[in-house]
Enzyme design. Sequence first.
Site, PDB file in Angstrom:
ATOM      1  N   TRP A  46       0.823  -1.216   0.000  1.00  0.00           N
ATOM      2  CA  TRP A  46       0.000   0.000   0.000  1.00  0.00           C
ATOM      3  C   TRP A  46       0.852   1.260   0.000  1.00  0.00           C
ATOM      4  O   TRP A  46       0.563   2.212  -0.722  1.00  0.00           O
ATOM      5  CB  TRP A  46      -0.989  -0.013   1.160  1.00  0.00           C
ATOM      6  CG  TRP A  46      -2.092  -1.002   0.926  1.00  0.00           C
ATOM      7  CD1 TRP A  46      -2.290  -2.181   1.582  1.00  0.00           C
ATOM      8  CD2 TRP A  46      -3.123  -0.926  -0.068  1.00  0.00           C
ATOM      9  NE1 TRP A  46      -3.385  -2.835   1.070  1.00  0.00           N
ATOM     10  CE2 TRP A  46      -3.905  -2.090   0.055  1.00  0.00           C
ATOM     11  CE3 TRP A  46      -3.452  -0.001  -1.056  1.00  0.00           C
ATOM     12  CZ2 TRP A  46      -5.012  -2.347  -0.766  1.00  0.00           C
ATOM     13  CZ3 TRP A  46      -4.542  -0.250  -1.879  1.00  0.00           C
ATOM     14  CH2 TRP A  46      -5.310  -1.412  -1.725  1.00  0.00           C
TER      15      TRP A  46
ATOM     16  N   ASP B 273      -1.712   6.857   6.157  1.00  0.00           N
ATOM     17  CA  ASP B 273      -2.821   6.026   5.690  1.00  0.00           C
ATOM     18  C   ASP B 273      -3.165   5.050   6.812  1.00  0.00           C
ATOM     19  O   ASP B 273      -2.365   4.184   7.153  1.00  0.00           O
ATOM     20  CB  ASP B 273      -2.402   5.260   4.420  1.00  0.00           C
ATOM     21  CG  ASP B 273      -3.468   4.287   3.925  1.00  0.00           C
ATOM     22  OD1 ASP B 273      -4.584   4.251   4.503  1.00  0.00           O
ATOM     23  OD2 ASP B 273      -3.185   3.551   2.952  1.00  0.00           O
TER      24      ASP B 273
ATOM     25  N   LYS C 115     -13.120  -1.276   6.044  1.00  0.00           N
ATOM     26  CA  LYS C 115     -12.491  -2.311   6.865  1.00  0.00           C
ATOM     27  C   LYS C 115     -12.920  -2.221   8.330  1.00  0.00           C
ATOM     28  O   LYS C 115     -13.316  -3.215   8.917  1.00  0.00           O
ATOM     29  CB  LYS C 115     -10.963  -2.252   6.721  1.00  0.00           C
ATOM     30  CG  LYS C 115     -10.554  -2.797   5.360  1.00  0.00           C
ATOM     31  CD  LYS C 115      -9.229  -2.337   4.830  1.00  0.00           C
ATOM     32  CE  LYS C 115      -9.143  -2.674   3.335  1.00  0.00           C
ATOM     33  NZ  LYS C 115      -8.092  -1.976   2.630  1.00  0.00           N
TER      34      LYS C 115
END
Length: 377
Positions: A112, A183, A207
């Site tokens: 990511w 993030d 999530k």
Amino acid sequence: MAEQMKKIPDHLINCNPGPARIPYEILRRAQDELIYYQDTGISVMEMSHRSPEFENIIRTAENLFREIMNIPDNYRVLFLHGGGTAQFASIPLNLCPELKSCKVNYAVTGTWSEKAAKEAEKYCHVNRVTPKLDKFTTIPDVSTWKIDPDGKYLFYTDNETIAGVEYQFKVQPFSDTMPVAIDMTSNFLSRPVDVSNYGVIIAGTQKNVGIAGLAIVIVRDDLIGKPMSICPTVLDYTILNKMKSLYNTPPCYPIYMTMLYLQWIKDQGGLDVMGDRSDQRAKLIYDVIDQSNGFYFNGVDPNCRSRMNAVFRIGGNNGDEQLEKQFIQECKERKIIGIKGHRLAGGIRISMFNGMPVEDAKFISELMIEFMERNRK
Ligand SMILES: *Cc1c(COP(=O)(O)O)cnc(C)c1O
């Protein structure tokens, strides 16, 4: 014991890595209100985003974020389209005033953060502060990071969902002029957070706090107002802040689901409770791995193991694909789904976000022990 192990839970244990499991009570409430939202006579999906009812939903969600995360007054909470990924572009577009002339720092510790760095390269000079790693199993010590002091910000990914690597500390801002951009998509609201440490926090909601289609941005006031001239309007924090996230039609239903989820987190006891549960779930799984004498293998440095995604192989370091297949099948028979490792990592990944009760992690850990006892050579 063996009898007990054959027990099958009355619900599916959904370990999907995202979109992820949502607590049953939240889905139930959404079902109750699906067709008629309270006394409006219509669904949230049919409502004007400029109606007082929707205004109330989005402001309630914002206030819950502020309360649960203890967000200081000089931070704005924005609701945006495009998930976490759109924010990989938004961050450089909003924090760097000029195209291709600004420097930015990225710690690349997984798939990511690598994606975020690649996206930023379209707009900035990206300095990777960490050496190129061929396997993502650790976080290089911050004292070794080669940070460009002229960088506009320092970016990192708090939890790497695919490799199962998570920061168990916060990286401090490098200087007054170099805020931290983070993030938190996959570990958002899973433990208490010191918002004031960060210039920008981004997170997709699917999530830990809702469904797909929405990203939350928590950004410090003074970082708003200097976007790049090419910044698309829907990604522009200055405009979104001015319009209170209602420049265009926002993802109304995902915002509503996030409001319900936040209410649930608050009712459960807030981030301290979410943190305790995350620790307990992770300990259950990692303890089995650590006591398995190598039958289960997690290659991640123990001090940066992810509490959200336990990634491991079965039958030694490189995994025995036959055994792994069998484990996935046996899990399925016990109603445990979504545990196949990411195609880049292989093996098994148990994702344990806010929606998973501790008892379900316990059930999985007991199956792991039983499976090991039957299959160990
Ligand atoms: C899932 C995830 C994303 C991407 O989110 P999208 O909403 O699919 O864009 C970004 N960062 C991390 C750490 C993630 O786990």
